[in-house]
Every structure is written in structure tokens, then in C-alpha cells.
Design an enzyme around this catalytic site. Structure first.
Site, mmCIF file in Angstrom:
data_model
loop_
_atom_site.group_PDB
_atom_site.id
_atom_site.type_symbol
_atom_site.label_atom_id
_atom_site.label_comp_id
_atom_site.label_asym_id
_atom_site.label_seq_id
_atom_site.Cartn_x
_atom_site.Cartn_y
_atom_site.Cartn_z
ATOM 1 N N SER A 93 0.759 -1.124 -0.083
ATOM 2 C CA SER A 93 0.228 -0.043 -0.024
ATOM 3 C C SER A 93 0.752 1.302 0.022
ATOM 4 C CB SER A 93 -0.923 -0.122 1.177
ATOM 5 O OG SER A 93 -1.544 1.300 1.469
ATOM 6 N N TYR A 104 -2.252 -1.711 10.392
ATOM 7 C CA TYR A 104 -2.269 -1.879 8.754
ATOM 8 C C TYR A 104 -0.996 -1.426 8.354
ATOM 9 C CZ TYR A 104 -4.066 -1.287 4.061
ATOM 10 O OH TYR A 104 -4.131 -1.376 2.611
HETATM 11 P P1 NAD Z 1 -11.564 -5.918 -0.912
HETATM 12 O O1 NAD Z 1 -12.050 -6.004 0.670
HETATM 13 O O2 NAD Z 1 -12.282 -5.525 -2.036
HETATM 14 O O3 NAD Z 1 -10.808 -7.672 -0.972
HETATM 15 C C1 NAD Z 1 -10.127 -7.979 -0.020
HETATM 16 C C2 NAD Z 1 -10.175 -9.587 -0.343
HETATM 17 O O4 NAD Z 1 -9.167 -10.416 0.607
HETATM 18 C C3 NAD Z 1 -11.484 -10.336 -0.590
HETATM 19 O O5 NAD Z 1 -11.226 -11.132 -1.590
HETATM 20 C C4 NAD Z 1 -11.590 -10.817 0.734
HETATM 21 O O6 NAD Z 1 -12.403 -11.887 0.532
HETATM 22 C C5 NAD Z 1 -10.215 -11.388 1.003
HETATM 23 N N1 NAD Z 1 -9.809 -11.655 2.134
HETATM 24 C C6 NAD Z 1 -10.128 -10.995 3.456
HETATM 25 N N2 NAD Z 1 -9.780 -11.676 4.447
HETATM 26 C C7 NAD Z 1 -9.317 -12.910 3.995
HETATM 27 C C8 NAD Z 1 -8.805 -14.072 4.804
HETATM 28 N N3 NAD Z 1 -8.908 -14.314 5.969
HETATM 29 N N4 NAD Z 1 -8.634 -15.213 4.067
HETATM 30 C C9 NAD Z 1 -8.776 -15.055 2.728
HETATM 31 N N5 NAD Z 1 -9.321 -14.075 2.080
HETATM 32 C C10 NAD Z 1 -9.562 -12.995 2.628
HETATM 33 O O7 NAD Z 1 -10.206 -4.886 -0.702
HETATM 34 P P2 NAD Z 1 -9.084 -4.411 -1.732
HETATM 35 O O8 NAD Z 1 -9.247 -3.206 -1.635
HETATM 36 O O9 NAD Z 1 -9.202 -5.125 -3.054
HETATM 37 O O10 NAD Z 1 -7.761 -4.869 -0.904
HETATM 38 C C11 NAD Z 1 -7.037 -6.028 -1.712
HETATM 39 C C12 NAD Z 1 -5.465 -5.366 -1.082
HETATM 40 O O11 NAD Z 1 -5.323 -4.322 -1.460
HETATM 41 C C13 NAD Z 1 -5.346 -5.436 0.389
HETATM 42 O O12 NAD Z 1 -4.178 -6.135 0.819
HETATM 43 C C14 NAD Z 1 -5.312 -4.006 0.762
HETATM 44 O O13 NAD Z 1 -4.347 -3.692 1.974
HETATM 45 C C15 NAD Z 1 -4.799 -3.571 -0.348
HETATM 46 N N6 NAD Z 1 -4.862 -1.942 -0.838
HETATM 47 C C16 NAD Z 1 -6.130 -1.648 -0.885
HETATM 48 C C17 NAD Z 1 -6.121 -0.019 -1.200
HETATM 49 C C18 NAD Z 1 -7.759 0.553 -1.518
HETATM 50 O O14 NAD Z 1 -7.568 1.715 -1.532
HETATM 51 N N7 NAD Z 1 -8.658 -0.387 -1.653
HETATM 52 C C19 NAD Z 1 -5.178 0.585 -1.102
HETATM 53 C C20 NAD Z 1 -3.870 -0.133 -0.927
HETATM 54 C C21 NAD Z 1 -3.812 -1.188 -0.713
#
Ligand code: NAD
Length: 260
Positions: free
Chosen positions: A142, A155
Site C-alpha cells: 500500500s 495496517y
Molecule cells: P477488498 O475488501 O475488495 O478485497 C479483499 C479480499 O481479501 C477479498 O477477496 C476478501 O474475501 C479477501 N480476504 C479478506 N480476509 C481474508 C482471509 N482471512 N482469508 C482469505 N481471504 C480474505 O479489498 P481491496 O481494496 O481489493 O484490497 C486488496 C488488497 O489491496 C489489500 O491487501 C489491501 O490492503 C490493499 N490495498 C487496498 C487499497 C484500496 O484503496 N482499496 C489501497 C492500498 C492497498
């Protein structure tokens, strides 16, 4: 570009993981999906990968907060599709609170899923990659793996830790055609972020549109969300032969979030 390769993408039932899985499939990789969600919706996404892109796609359940299930996911992926060439550690959760109010069990859960699970899957996937002399590990960190913000202690600790794990993975495998890189997204409009916007709209008594503009305006100078499709294209590059010597790096795709 990725024909003949198999990619395991954790947390690919939603958001960024789904965008990466689709981009890899579009480029010819067979896909192992993982994550939570409604069984029928997941099946529709899995079948969509096969019908849209003509690749093989399987879904494997694993709760990545459990180390045995994280290791088991890699083993089951190897059994299902023969090998794991590309490991995308993407699953993640968020919890926000001041440190003095941060429930220790929330700290443990965020560290377990966002950091420790990536260690366990990497540890399980590396021997096969080493044997084949080829591998790509892509850790979805991130912008918060590079800079801090208040209220996100677990986080931000996890994401900084993941950037560190990426460097060690790269160094230990540098002599082989095995790379490890981190992608550091800024704000992406996924369920993880919509929840944060909703909480903010409620706390500050403002409409969602205003809360969205405020969120972007504070930290993301482009004032546009990064998209899962854009992140998918970066992941495809990192998985490609062109990225054979690109390793140990952390790539922001963040609308200049980390430039301030
Ligand atoms: P999201 O909530 O849309 O997706 C998260 C995914 O992780 C889902 O498929 C969920 O089912 C899965 N998940 C959660 N807990 C789990 C577990 N215990 N076991 C297996 N699967 C699990 O979120 P996103 O925004 O797509 O996030 C994806 C990644 O990107 C994360 O690591 C997040 O920290 C990172 N990220 C997101 C953003 C943002 O702005 N959305 C920014 C920077 C980094």
C-alpha cells in the site's frame, strides 16, 4: 504473455485481487482464485475467467488468518493446476482506531492476514519456484507501506513489514529467475475503502459524494481513484519476462499519494 504460467491470487473474489486475476487471465495465465464471498457469485467470477479468456481457473477456499490454511492453499493450488509460478499476496483487511483504543485482537487479525499469511504462502511456494528456476512473487502492500497516517497502526505496520519481506525474498532468490516486488496502491474504490468512506460520511454527517471528495482531496493529488484494472496491468508487467531483473522494489501506483 503469461501463457503456460499459473497464478495464485489471494483475496481475488473482490476488488484489486479480482482485477489482477482478470488481467493475468487476459494475458494467458491459469488462475487459482481465493477469498470470501457468496458461493454462487464466486462461481460466476471463476467461470467468467474461463469463458472470457480461455484459461483454466479454480477457486480454493482458505482462511488466511490461519497459517495452516495459508500453507494448505499453496499445496492445494499445486495439486489443482500443477504448480504456482506467480504468487500474488493480495488478501487484506483494515481496522481503524487510535492506538490506545485499538483492540489487541484486531491488531492480531490485521497482522495475521496482511503480513504473516504472506510469509506462510511465500515459504510454501518458494521450493517449487526454486526447483523450476522461475517465479514471481507480487505483494500488494500500500502507499501505507511507505508512509504513515493516524489510526491505522496495525495496517501500516503490516504493510511496512510486507515491503521488508519483499526485499528479503528478492535478495535470497536473486541468483535465480525468481523476483519479489511490492505494489503500493493509493486509494482504490473497493469494498475495503467504501466502508471507510461510509464511516466517515456518518461520523461527519456528510453525503457519500462529499466524503469521497474529502478522502481523495486530503492525500491523493490526482483526486482520481486508482483502478483494479490499472493495478492488474502493473502486476502483469511484474510477472513478465521483461521484469526478470526487476526485483526487491516497491512500486507506488498512488496518484502521487506518497509524493507529499
Ligand atoms: P477488498 O475488501 O475488495 O478485497 C479483499 C479480499 O481479501 C477479498 O477477496 C476478501 O474475501 C479477501 N480476504 C479478506 N480476509 C481474508 C482471509 N482471512 N482469508 C482469505 N481471504 C480474505 O479489498 P481491496 O481494496 O481489493 O484490497 C486488496 C488488497 O489491496 C489489500 O491487501 C489491501 O490492503 C490493499 N490495498 C487496498 C487499497 C484500496 O484503496 N482499496 C489501497 C492500498 C492497498
Amino acid at each position: 504473455m503469461l501463457n503456460g504460467k499459473t497464478a495464485l491470487v489471494t483475496g481475488s473474489t473482490s476488488g484489486i485481487g479480482l482485477g489482477i486475476a482478470r488481467a493475468m487471465a487476459k494475458n494467458g495465465a491459469d488462475i487459482v482464485m481465493n477469498g470470501f464471498g457468496d458461493a454462487d457469485e464466486i462461481e460466476a467470477l471463476r467461470a467468467g475467467l474461463e469463458s472470457d479468456f480461455g484459461v483454466r481457473a479454480v477457486f480454493l477456499h482458505a482462511d488466511l488468518s490461519n497459517p495452516d490454511e495459508a500453507v494448505g492453499l499453496v499445496k492445494k493450488a499445486e495439486e489443482a493446476l500443477g504448480k504456482v509460478d506467480i504468487l500474488v499476496n493480495n488478501a487484506g483487511i483494515q481496522h481503524t482506531d487510535r492506538i490506545e483504543d485499538f483492540p489487541p485482537e484486531k491488531w492480531d487479525a490485521v497482522i495475521a492476514i496482511n503480513l504473516s499469511a504472506c510469509f506462510h504462502t511465500t515459504r510454501a511456494a518458494l521450493p517449487g519456484m526454486q526447483q523450476r528456476d522461475w517465479g514471481r512473487i507480487i505483494n500488494i502492500a500500500s502507499a501505507h507501506g511507505l508512509v504513515g497516517s493516524p489510526f491505522k497502526a496495525a495496517y501500516i505496520a503490516a504493510k511496512h513489514g510486507l515491503v521488508g519481506l519483499t526485499k528479503v525474498t528478492a535478495l535470497e532468490n536473486a541468483k535465480q529467475h525468481i523476483t519479489a516486488n511490492a505494489i503500493c496502491p493509493g486509494w482504490v474504490k473497493t469494498p475495503l475503502v467504501v466502508k471507510q468512506i461510509e464511516a466517515r460520511a456518518e461520523a461527519e454527517g456528510m453525503p457519500m459524494d462529499d466524503a469521497t471528495r474529502k478522502l481523495l482531496g486530503e492525500r491523493q493529488p490526482t483526486e482520481r481513484f486508482v483502478t483494479p484494472e490499472q493495478l492488474g496491468e502493473l502486476a502483469v508487467f511484474l510477472a513478465s519476462e521483461a521484469a526478470d531483473t526487476t526485483t526487491g522494489a516497491a512500486f507506488p501506483m498512488d496518484g502521487a499519494f506518497t509524493v507529499w
